[in-house]
Motif scaffolding. Structure first.
Motif, PDB file in Angstrom:
ATOM      1  N   LEU A 214       0.832  -1.197   0.000  1.00 44.31           N
ATOM      2  CA  LEU A 214       0.000   0.000   0.000  1.00 44.31           C
ATOM      3  C   LEU A 214       0.874   1.257   0.000  1.00 44.31           C
ATOM      4  O   LEU A 214       2.014   1.238   0.486  1.00 44.31           O
ATOM      5  CB  LEU A 214      -0.908   0.012   1.224  1.00 44.31           C
ATOM      6  N   ILE A 215       0.343   2.354  -0.527  1.00 42.84           N
ATOM      7  CA  ILE A 215       1.103   3.604  -0.576  1.00 42.84           C
ATOM      8  C   ILE A 215       1.581   4.005   0.811  1.00 42.84           C
ATOM      9  O   ILE A 215       2.735   4.415   1.002  1.00 42.84           O
ATOM     10  CB  ILE A 215       0.253   4.731  -1.211  1.00 42.84           C
ATOM     11  N   GLY A 216       0.704   3.889   1.806  1.00 39.85           N
ATOM     12  CA  GLY A 216       1.084   4.248   3.172  1.00 39.85           C
ATOM     13  C   GLY A 216       2.236   3.413   3.690  1.00 39.85           C
ATOM     14  O   GLY A 216       3.095   3.910   4.439  1.00 39.85           O
ATOM     15  N   GLU A 217       2.278   2.147   3.294  1.00 37.64           N
ATOM     16  CA  GLU A 217       3.378   1.276   3.712  1.00 37.64           C
ATOM     17  C   GLU A 217       4.685   1.699   3.058  1.00 37.64           C
ATOM     18  O   GLU A 217       5.744   1.712   3.708  1.00 37.64           O
ATOM     19  CB  GLU A 217       3.048  -0.177   3.351  1.00 37.64           C
ATOM     20  N   ILE A 218       4.624   2.043   1.774  1.00 39.75           N
ATOM     21  CA  ILE A 218       5.829   2.515   1.078  1.00 39.75           C
ATOM     22  C   ILE A 218       6.360   3.781   1.733  1.00 39.75           C
ATOM     23  O   ILE A 218       7.572   3.930   1.958  1.00 39.75           O
ATOM     24  CB  ILE A 218       5.533   2.775  -0.414  1.00 39.75           C
ATOM     25  N   GLU A 219       5.481   4.703   2.055  1.00 40.96           N
ATOM     26  CA  GLU A 219       5.894   5.944   2.728  1.00 40.96           C
ATOM     27  C   GLU A 219       6.595   5.638   4.047  1.00 40.96           C
ATOM     28  O   GLU A 219       7.616   6.251   4.376  1.00 40.96           O
ATOM     29  CB  GLU A 219       4.677   6.834   2.967  1.00 40.96           C
ATOM     30  N   GLN A 220       6.043   4.691   4.807  1.00 39.42           N
ATOM     31  CA  GLN A 220       6.636   4.360   6.099  1.00 39.42           C
ATOM     32  C   GLN A 220       7.995   3.691   5.933  1.00 39.42           C
ATOM     33  O   GLN A 220       8.935   3.972   6.683  1.00 39.42           O
ATOM     34  CB  GLN A 220       5.705   3.434   6.890  1.00 39.42           C
ATOM     35  N   PHE A 221       8.124   2.811   4.936  1.00 37.99           N
ATOM     36  CA  PHE A 221       9.426   2.199   4.656  1.00 37.99           C
ATOM     37  C   PHE A 221      10.470   3.284   4.375  1.00 37.99           C
ATOM     38  O   PHE A 221      11.600   3.220   4.876  1.00 37.99           O
ATOM     39  CB  PHE A 221       9.342   1.269   3.435  1.00 37.99           C
ATOM     40  N   MET A 222      10.098   4.259   3.572  1.00 31.46           N
ATOM     41  CA  MET A 222      11.036   5.305   3.168  1.00 31.46           C
ATOM     42  C   MET A 222      11.379   6.230   4.331  1.00 31.46           C
ATOM     43  O   MET A 222      12.529   6.631   4.509  1.00 31.46           O
ATOM     44  CB  MET A 222      10.470   6.090   1.987  1.00 31.46           C
ATOM     45  N   LEU A 223      10.388   6.565   5.126  1.00 32.93           N
ATOM     46  CA  LEU A 223      10.643   7.387   6.309  1.00 32.93           C
ATOM     47  C   LEU A 223      11.573   6.664   7.281  1.00 32.93           C
ATOM     48  O   LEU A 223      12.505   7.261   7.834  1.00 32.93           O
ATOM     49  CB  LEU A 223       9.327   7.738   7.002  1.00 32.93           C
ATOM     50  N   SER A 224      11.333   5.383   7.473  1.00 34.83           N
ATOM     51  CA  SER A 224      12.163   4.594   8.385  1.00 34.83           C
ATOM     52  C   SER A 224      13.598   4.501   7.881  1.00 34.83           C
ATOM     53  O   SER A 224      14.543   4.435   8.677  1.00 34.83           O
ATOM     54  CB  SER A 224      11.578   3.187   8.555  1.00 34.83           C
ATOM     55  N   ALA A 225      13.770   4.501   6.563  1.00 36.76           N
ATOM     56  CA  ALA A 225      15.110   4.447   5.981  1.00 36.76           C
ATOM     57  C   ALA A 225      15.839   5.775   6.143  1.00 36.76           C
ATOM     58  O   ALA A 225      17.074   5.814   6.100  1.00 36.76           O
ATOM     59  CB  ALA A 225      15.029   4.075   4.507  1.00 36.76           C
ATOM     60  N   GLY A 226      15.075   6.868   6.297  1.00 38.19           N
ATOM     61  CA  GLY A 226      15.686   8.179   6.480  1.00 38.19           C
ATOM     62  C   GLY A 226      15.376   9.199   5.405  1.00 38.19           C
ATOM     63  O   GLY A 226      15.850  10.339   5.455  1.00 38.19           O
ATOM     64  N   PHE A 227      14.557   8.839   4.408  1.00 38.52           N
ATOM     65  CA  PHE A 227      14.266   9.742   3.299  1.00 38.52           C
ATOM     66  C   PHE A 227      13.344  10.890   3.708  1.00 38.52           C
ATOM     67  O   PHE A 227      12.537  10.761   4.636  1.00 38.52           O
ATOM     68  CB  PHE A 227      13.633   8.976   2.141  1.00 38.52           C
ATOM     69  N   SER A 228      13.464  11.972   2.969  1.00 35.77           N
ATOM     70  CA  SER A 228      12.570  13.125   3.144  1.00 35.77           C
ATOM     71  C   SER A 228      12.006  13.519   1.777  1.00 35.77           C
ATOM     72  O   SER A 228      12.388  12.944   0.754  1.00 35.77           O
ATOM     73  CB  SER A 228      13.322  14.310   3.760  1.00 35.77           C
ATOM     74  N   ASN A 229      11.106  14.492   1.776  1.00 40.65           N
ATOM     75  CA  ASN A 229      10.498  14.978   0.535  1.00 40.65           C
ATOM     76  C   ASN A 229       9.924  13.835  -0.303  1.00 40.65           C
ATOM     77  O   ASN A 229      10.092  13.786  -1.528  1.00 40.65           O
ATOM     78  CB  ASN A 229      11.504  15.772  -0.304  1.00 40.65           C
ATOM     79  N   ILE A 230       9.236  12.929   0.344  1.00 34.48           N
ATOM     80  CA  ILE A 230       8.679  11.746  -0.323  1.00 34.48           C
ATOM     81  C   ILE A 230       7.423  12.133  -1.102  1.00 34.48           C
ATOM     82  O   ILE A 230       6.515  12.763  -0.571  1.00 34.48           O
ATOM     83  CB  ILE A 230       8.348  10.651   0.706  1.00 34.48           C
ATOM     84  N   LEU A 231       7.408  11.747  -2.367  1.00 30.23           N
ATOM     85  CA  LEU A 231       6.249  12.005  -3.223  1.00 30.23           C
ATOM     86  C   LEU A 231       5.920  10.732  -3.983  1.00 30.23           C
ATOM     87  O   LEU A 231       6.768  10.181  -4.689  1.00 30.23           O
ATOM     88  CB  LEU A 231       6.548  13.145  -4.206  1.00 30.23           C
ATOM     89  N   ILE A 232       4.682  10.254  -3.821  1.00 27.26           N
ATOM     90  CA  ILE A 232       4.222   9.056  -4.537  1.00 27.26           C
ATOM     91  C   ILE A 232       3.013   9.455  -5.374  1.00 27.26           C
ATOM     92  O   ILE A 232       1.961   9.795  -4.839  1.00 27.26           O
ATOM     93  CB  ILE A 232       3.857   7.921  -3.560  1.00 27.26           C
ATOM     94  N   GLN A 233       3.186   9.446  -6.672  1.00 25.34           N
ATOM     95  CA  GLN A 233       2.181   9.965  -7.595  1.00 25.34           C
ATOM     96  C   GLN A 233       1.632   8.859  -8.489  1.00 25.34           C
ATOM     97  O   GLN A 233       2.339   8.329  -9.355  1.00 25.34           O
ATOM     98  CB  GLN A 233       2.786  11.074  -8.457  1.00 25.34           C
TER      99      GLN A 233
END
Length: 271
Positions: A214-233
């Motif tokens: 799910l999009i929310g899961e991808i966002e959480q994976f990326m946040l946990s890795a340390g990424f910022s400015n996450i955009l999923i379009q």
């Protein structure tokens, strides 16, 4: 998920894409079984639907475009001369060769793929196209054979969904990126919780469906890795080609193609 289950998924995906490479078959996006496209798919027309231009298709060695993507990550990558690019799941080298044109001879492109037959195909394509700034390495995207802080940009085309450990993939992407580096990915995500019969279908896993998060899961994976400015379009028109990956199963109601962008914060921004 047990290690045995993880290995089973990896081996199934490797086998499916190895067969595509060895037979010189072409797919229709991530729907690996060639029957999904019929007997004579319009590869050029399909690739244009994904976002590639006719000029881009003519610029790469024959056989590099295998019709196995779900978008064109280069359109969001903003590649510059001299940059280093790492491509996760590089297949026949299509996106690597396009990236090589953008970064120029002062730049560098590293393609990583876990399928030996794909690696062999990509290296032959690089030789025929005389791409001196492109190299291909054998490896899994969960354990990239790339040193820390190597890349300015990490790209990928419909591959992360194939991994049974996406958190590890995003951790690795973060590791190999330079501070301030960026992610430019085309992938498939789930629009709802997938039914068990879909989740447990290994053929649909290799077709980029069963492993979609799910999009929310991808966002959480990326946040946990340390990424910022996450955009999923999401790509609203992706149902047009996704339905061909598994005809009659209405998978276009379960998953959608998306563009994923993010930044590894510059060193002074890292807490």
């Amino acid at each position: 998920m047990s290690q045995q289950e993880l290995d089973e998924i990896h081996n199934n995906v490797r086998d499916a894409y190895g067969k595509v490479a060895e037979s010189d078959d072409i797919g229709c996006g991530c729907g690996v079984p060639t029957s999904c496209c019929g007997t004579a798919p319009d590869l050029e027309g399909f690739s244009i639907k994904l976002g590639y231009t006719a000029d881009e298709l003519k610029a790469v060695p024959g056989g590099a475009d295998m019709g196995l993507g779900c978008g064109n990550p280069k359109v969001i990558a903003s590649l510059q001369q001299g940059e280093t690019v790492v491509d996760l799941g590089s297949g026949g080298g299509f996106d690597c060769f396009l990236a090589a044109r953008e970064v120029g001879i002062s730049g560098r492109v590293i393609g990583v793929d876990m399928t030996p037959a794909m690696l062999s195909k990509a290296r032959k394509n690089a030789e025929s196209g005389q791409y001196g700034n492109v190299e291909f390495r054998l490896g899994e995207i969960e354990f990239l054979p790339v040193p820390d802080t190597t890349a300015d940009v990490v790209i990928s085309n419909c591959v992360i969904n194939l991994s049974p450990d996406k958190q590890q993939v995003f951790n690795e992407m973060y590791r190999v990126l330079k501070p301030g580096g960026r992610v430019a990915v085309s992938d498939v995500v789930a629009t709802c919780e997938l039914p068990d019969e879909v989740k447990n279908d290994l053929e649909l896993y290799s077709a980029c469906i069963s492993g979609a998060s799910l999009i929310g899961e991808i966002e959480q994976f990326m946040l946990s890795a340390g990424f910022s400015n996450i955009l999923i379009q999401p790509k609203d028109d992706s149902a047009e080609f996704i339905r061909d990956w598994a005809p009659g199963k209405k998978i276009e109601e379960l998953v959608v193609s998306v563009y994923i962008q993010a930044i590894k914060p510059a060193q002074h921004e890292i807490v």
